[in-house]
Write a protein that holds these residues in place. Structure first.
Motif: not given
Length: 334
Positions: A66-70
């Protein structure tokens, strides 16, 4: 295998504990992750950070996509901050800036996470500034303090954090990995006492400066055990200090000295654990016969006290001279 994957595999009990915290939604506002150097504290901290902020966790495991993990992987998540020592210490200005950013409006919605690496190196002002924030946290904020010296964290900070102790890394496996890469058994044994991170240990033993420090420490042990006080003090001035110019060099030297005397105790006690200096077994056996347990206890206590005083910015030459005299005379300075 990457250091992160190695840490996650080696610390499965810890990752399961963090997953359980997420599953129960019992997230605390402050944690201390403590463990030996190289145990993977930072990797585990960012695994937990991802889990706290992941947009699509799967069975309480971060999705990694997801955007957050990346953004956490790339170091660009606006709600995540990492603080490291500025020089030798973490300073009050760093802590004040951190708290301002953690309490500032305008960041993304949701939890904010800050990670403090080498938290034991906060100076007094920085520690007191953090303490006030821990006592009265504002908003949905989680602190993660990382340390390999839990006892050096202020007790008042300890009491406001949940402690998560990482498992010791398998030293024998680390040694075998280094030996397979061409490192001698003796150097592998010493390096894995300083770090459980195989890559860091391999880089360490390639450095001439580390090889010199190891040799110098063994000469210091010889000076303490076999020479007069005057000769030992001269050794500090002419041999030790020129190679121990930085505080970090001196700290590593003191650690290496501590390992040597722990080896001598282990040999005296007939323990079969892998010692830090297997190439010195014959010599350390002679020293173990020469020293009573009470004498070795005084010497080890003196080394530990010297390490503590090193972080109090005591003059390093004077510190080492006092240490040598204490170890030779068997009387602790107070």
């Amino acid at each position: 295998m990457s250091d992160t994957m190695h840490a996650l595999q080696s610390q499965q009990q810890i990752t399961k504990r963090l997953q359980a915290i997420h599953r129960r939604q019992r997230m605390g506002h402050a944690y201390i992750f403590d463990g030996s150097n190289g145990a993977g504290k930072e990797a585990i901290a960012f695994y937990f950070t991802k889990l706290l902020l992941c947009m699509n966790p799967v069975e309480h495991v971060p999705c990694e996509t997801c955007h957050s993990c990346k953004r956490i992987d790339s170091g660009n998540h606006p709600n995540v901050m990492l603080i490291r020592p500025d020089g030798q210490d973490i300073k009050k200005e760093q802590m004040s800036s951190l708290i301002m950013k953690m309490t500032k409006k305008g960041y993304e919605e949701g939890r904010k996470v800050y990670v403090i690496a080498n938290a034991e190196r906060m100076n007094t002002s920085a520690a007191n500034t953090l303490l006030k924030f821990l006592e009265e946290p504002e908003g949905n904020v989680t602190a993660i303090l990382l340390t390999d010296s839990y006892q050096s964290i202020l007790p008042t900070i300890q009491s406001r954090c949940q402690r998560i102790s990482l498992q010791p890394m398998n030293r024998q496996e680390s040694m075998e990995s280094l030996i397979a890469q061409g490192v001698t058994t003796s150097m592998a044994a010493t390096a894995t006492m300083l770090t459980a991170n195989v890559n860091a240990a391999y880089e360490m033993v390639q450095e001439d400066s580390f090889v010199q420090r190891r040799r110098l420490v063994l000469k210091l042990v010889e000076a303490i055990e076999q020479r007069s006080p005057g000769e030992a003090l001269l050794f500090i001035q002419t041999d030790w200090m020129p190679l121990m110019k930085e505080k970090s060099d001196c700290e590593q030297g003191i650690d290496l000295l501590l390992f040597a005397y722990r080896d001598i105790v282990a040999v005296k006690a007939g323990l079969q654990s892998t010692i830090a200096y297997p190439d010195q077994l014959e010599l350390f056996t002679r020293y173990s016969v020469k020293n009573a347990y009470s004498s070795l206890t005084v010497k080890i206590d003196a080394i530990l006290q010297a390490k503590k005083r090193l972080h109090q910015n005591m003059n390093r030459t004077l510190l080492l001279e006092q240490l040598v005299l204490t170890m030779q005379e068997g009387l602790l300075f107070v």
